[in-house]
Motif scaffolding. Sequence first.
Motif, short mmCIF file in Angstrom:
data_model
loop_
_atom_site.label_atom_id
_atom_site.label_comp_id
_atom_site.label_asym_id
_atom_site.label_seq_id
_atom_site.Cartn_x
_atom_site.Cartn_y
_atom_site.Cartn_z
N ALA A 11 0.82 -1.30 -0.17
CA ALA A 11 -0.01 0.26 -0.10
C ALA A 11 0.60 1.02 0.18
CB ALA A 11 -0.60 -0.04 1.06
N GLU A 22 -1.17 -4.14 3.91
CA GLU A 22 -2.53 -3.99 3.91
C GLU A 22 -3.08 -5.78 3.82
OE1 GLU A 22 -6.83 -1.56 3.35
OE2 GLU A 22 -5.24 -0.56 2.20
N PRO A 40 -9.73 -1.04 0.20
CA PRO A 40 -8.54 -1.08 0.80
C PRO A 40 -9.64 0.36 1.29
CG PRO A 40 -8.38 -0.94 -1.37
CD PRO A 40 -9.69 -1.93 -1.52
N PHE A 42 -6.03 0.97 2.51
CA PHE A 42 -4.75 1.97 2.25
C PHE A 42 -4.25 2.11 0.81
CE2 PHE A 42 -4.60 1.54 7.14
CZ PHE A 42 -4.76 2.78 7.54
N ALA A 43 -4.28 0.95 -0.02
CA ALA A 43 -3.85 0.40 -1.37
C ALA A 43 -4.44 1.61 -1.96
CB ALA A 43 -4.09 -1.01 -1.08
N LYS A 44 -4.46 2.14 -3.35
CA LYS A 44 -4.71 2.96 -4.25
C LYS A 44 -5.52 2.45 -5.25
CE LYS A 44 -2.06 6.45 -1.52
NZ LYS A 44 -1.26 7.79 -2.21
N GLU A 60 2.02 -7.00 -5.54
CA GLU A 60 1.76 -5.88 -5.96
C GLU A 60 0.68 -5.92 -6.36
OE1 GLU A 60 4.35 -1.79 -6.25
OE2 GLU A 60 5.44 -3.72 -7.35
#
Length: 160
Positions: A11, A22, A40, A42-44, A60
């Motif tokens: 993240a 995360e 999520p 925090f993961a964008k 990733e």
Amino acid sequence: MKSLQIIELFAGIGADNKPIVEQLQVRELDDGTLQLVQSPAFAKGLASGDVVRMLPETREFDLVQRSGNLSIRVFSRGDTGALSDQLSPELEKLGGELDRETPRLLVYSIHVSCGFEAIEEILNRYVGRDGQSAWMYGNVYDPADGQTPLNWWLDILKPE
């Protein structure tokens, strides 16, 4: 479809220069891809229902298919309980769901077809008025600069 499982997603890098990882609940699909059960925190670039393929060596992911859901994050310096009590019923009327609630964070998923204007009107009515809270989309802007719209919703909202 297979059972639910937990994966770890990269993240970003924290203020201490250490990776932020995360944990997310996913459903493994028959082709080995993974469908997010929640948006999520925090993961964008992701939202509930999106389908991803993991890159296990880096934690990733490659985005395979968007669900059409927006990810909305509400951060607060104080307790989010009162905010949740106000926001959740309003967003649920539009079909939104509260995916995660902690004392300082709320994460919602809501389909883009509800309209940015309607969603933002609700968020702006409750969030930020106390000077202690703020909201942001998790999958609307390019993670690289945080400002360039991704525009993935244009095809979904296109009149038929």
